[in-house]
Structure formats: structure tokens, C-alpha cells
Design a protein around this motif. Sequence first.
Motif, short mmCIF file in Angstrom:
data_model
loop_
_atom_site.label_atom_id
_atom_site.label_comp_id
_atom_site.label_asym_id
_atom_site.label_seq_id
_atom_site.Cartn_x
_atom_site.Cartn_y
_atom_site.Cartn_z
N GLU A 209 0.87 -0.88 0.04
CA GLU A 209 0.07 0.04 0.26
C GLU A 209 1.13 0.77 0.26
OE1 GLU A 209 -3.31 0.50 -0.22
OE2 GLU A 209 -3.32 -1.76 -0.82
N ARG A 210 1.88 1.84 0.16
CA ARG A 210 2.73 2.42 0.25
C ARG A 210 3.79 2.23 -0.89
NH1 ARG A 210 4.34 0.20 5.96
NH2 ARG A 210 6.25 -0.68 4.82
N LEU A 211 4.05 1.39 -1.43
CA LEU A 211 4.22 1.43 -2.94
C LEU A 211 3.32 2.07 -3.43
CD1 LEU A 211 6.59 -1.97 -2.77
CD2 LEU A 211 7.39 0.47 -2.99
N LYS A 212 2.07 1.23 -2.98
CA LYS A 212 1.44 2.38 -4.40
C LYS A 212 1.50 3.57 -4.33
CE LYS A 212 -2.85 -0.11 -4.55
NZ LYS A 212 -3.76 -1.34 -4.29
N GLN A 213 0.72 3.93 -3.24
CA GLN A 213 0.59 5.58 -2.67
C GLN A 213 1.62 6.15 -3.27
OE1 GLN A 213 -0.03 5.69 1.63
NE2 GLN A 213 -1.61 4.25 1.49
N ARG A 214 2.93 6.25 -3.34
CA ARG A 214 3.98 6.21 -3.94
C ARG A 214 4.40 6.32 -5.51
NH1 ARG A 214 10.09 3.95 -3.39
NH2 ARG A 214 11.17 4.65 -4.71
N ALA A 215 3.65 5.44 -6.01
CA ALA A 215 4.01 4.75 -7.27
C ALA A 215 2.87 5.19 -7.85
CB ALA A 215 3.87 3.75 -7.87
N PHE A 216 1.92 5.69 -7.70
CA PHE A 216 0.32 6.29 -8.17
C PHE A 216 -0.26 7.75 -7.64
CE2 PHE A 216 -0.47 1.59 -8.10
CZ PHE A 216 0.10 0.71 -9.42
N ARG A 217 0.67 8.38 -6.75
CA ARG A 217 -0.09 9.77 -6.11
C ARG A 217 0.07 10.70 -6.90
NH1 ARG A 217 5.70 9.35 -7.54
NH2 ARG A 217 6.84 11.18 -8.75
N TYR A 218 0.37 10.42 -8.79
CA TYR A 218 -1.11 11.66 -9.81
C TYR A 218 -1.83 10.48 -10.25
CZ TYR A 218 2.39 15.72 -9.53
OH TYR A 218 2.71 16.69 -9.28
#
Length: 365
Positions: free
Chosen positions: A353-362
Motif C-alpha cells: 500500500e505504501r508503494l502504491k501511494q508512491r507509484a500512483f501518487r498522481y
Amino acid sequence: MKIRLLIVLLSWFPMAVFANPSQLLSDYWSYQAFLEAHPEQQTLTDLLAKSVQTRAEPLPLALAQTRPVTISVIYPGQQVSDYWSRNIKAFEARMHELGITYQLHQVFTRPSLDARQQSISLMEAMQNKTDYLIFTLDTMRHRKFIDHLLHTSETKVILQNITTPIRDWQGRQPLLYVGFDHEIGAQHLAEFYQRKLPQGADYGVLYFSEGYISEARGDSFIHNVKHRFHLASSYYTTATMESGYQATLDIVSNNPQITFLYACSTDIALGAAQALRELEREDIYLNGWGGGSAELEALQDGRLEVTVMRMNDDTGIAMAEAIKRDLAGLPVPLVYSGEFELVTQNTTTEHIERLKQRAFRYSDR
């Protein structure tokens, strides 16, 4: 104002074709070798990387635009992989934050199958004298067209999903090569398999369609593991789920002893996963390539063992920041590669979930 064009075509699924691995790329600089040979480019790439990871700083008022910039985007976006659609979402969101006024003409095609549609769209971009063309480079057809464009047009070219400059274009390069370096991603997956599996294990390779991506992802992986594993079989696909499915059926039928399959893209991996499930051969390790939403779901339910996850929105942001630098009269680095993270079935839900927040931040806004 934005002008959008989405080409929606019916799918066509040719059979996978058996192929031998081709030679490693020699016409291209590797990403790291290019930066080491050109320290001034390393400085520019570092500056762009820093801007990608920080807040947007709008184009200065002193550089107010007299008209919108025109941008043509031609992507092989008709895939299960959401990389291309997320890339555009991130790009547009960052362009708005930077205060850049633009018109966008967008075409999505199928990888390896819609050469005619790509050619028509490229010719339209040339005829309309678009300011920026964002395209990719996978086949010799792509390369010839881009080479012609670089020598005959004022349109500035951004090449997406490639980070390795063509050596022969040294005097007339695109504005930017941008993506997630395929060889670096392949190396991450090679290291995973070498840690996980025993010396001498047999494996198969599911290539992309014939071209640059297959060589950069597939051949570099084979090179990295050649002293540890035995390549039993390799197939070119048409970069679709169906061709990945058919190639997997053939490989496992002819080589039931294989320990793992190395897949070169999301759609191929998901087709392979379907075949392995039907064959009741989920003991065979299988990787994804890219770590988009569909792959993360497949990891969760056990269809994939591992993927190399792109911090997806990095490249859309990088393209917008490069255009800002160009409009401001600042030098633009020739190359930029976004960051990867290895994700396995053992990666915790919280970390994903942390990686998704970073990868898909826009692109998840």
C-alpha cells in the motif's frame, strides 16, 4: 483545451512463435554507461530526478505562453497493463500544476499489431507540426520514422519506455528518452530467481513481440542468469494475454521439467498464469513485469510469484518537467529512468500500500 482521440480496435490473437534469443543490444548506449561517459548528462538527469520527487514549481510568469503548446501522444496503450494510461494521467496532472497551457492529441493502439494506425497518427503529427511528439521505440519501423523526423522536422520528440540512446543519433537526438530502464528491471528479477532457485534449474522465456523490448528485457535476463540456469525454451509472443497463454501451453507441454517462466510484460504474464492454472502447474514460478494494478492483484491471489514494480507516475512527471525546462530555455537531460521496487508474495500488504501511494501518487487521484 485538450483534443483526445482513442482508437478502440477488436483484438486479434496470432499464435506464439518459437524463437531463439537474439544478440544483446549493441546499437544503444546502456543507461549507466551513457551517464558515466557523459558526466554533464548525469548532472542534468539528477536535477530532473530531484524535480520529479519534489513539489511542482510553476513556469515563471516572465515566461508566460503566447499560445498553448501542442502535444501528440501515440502509445501502445491497449493492454491490460495500466502503465500507459497512468502515465498520461500523471503527465497531465503535473502539466496543470506547472501552469503549462497545452493541447493534447492522444492515440492508443495495440502493441506490435497496429502498425498502420501508428503510421497514420505519426504522419498527422508531422503534418500538423505538433510542438512535441511523445512516442515509443520498439521496432525498426519506429526507429526509421523517428530518424526521419529528427532530420526533417522541428517537432521535439520524447521517446517513452526507452532509456538507452541510439549511438548513431549522436548528432541529432530526441529531446528525452524516458522510462524505467528495462535492463535494470531484468537484473532485479534475475537476482530474485538466483536467490530463490537452485543451480541448473530449467526455465523458459516468454518474449514480448520481436524488437527492442524483447532484447532489453529478455536477452539481458538470459545473459544475467546464463551461468546459473538452463534455458529450455523461448517464444516470441504478440504481447497479448492470448499469445502468452498459448506460448505457455507449448513450453510446458514440450518442457514439463521447467522450474520457472520469465515473462517480459504484464499481459504475457497474466496469459501465462491462466495457462499454468489450467495445466495445474502452479508449482512453476512466474514473474510479472511492471507492477501495475492487475499484477498486484495477481500477486495477492497467488498467480504471480514476483514482479518488478515501477514507481509508475515518475515518468509522466518527468515528461512534464522536461517540457517546462525546454519552454524555459533550460537544458533537458537526454535520459531519465524512474525507480523500481521488487515485490513478492512475501511482501506485506502494508508495504504494498505504501508503494502504491508512491507509484500512483498522481494517477490515483
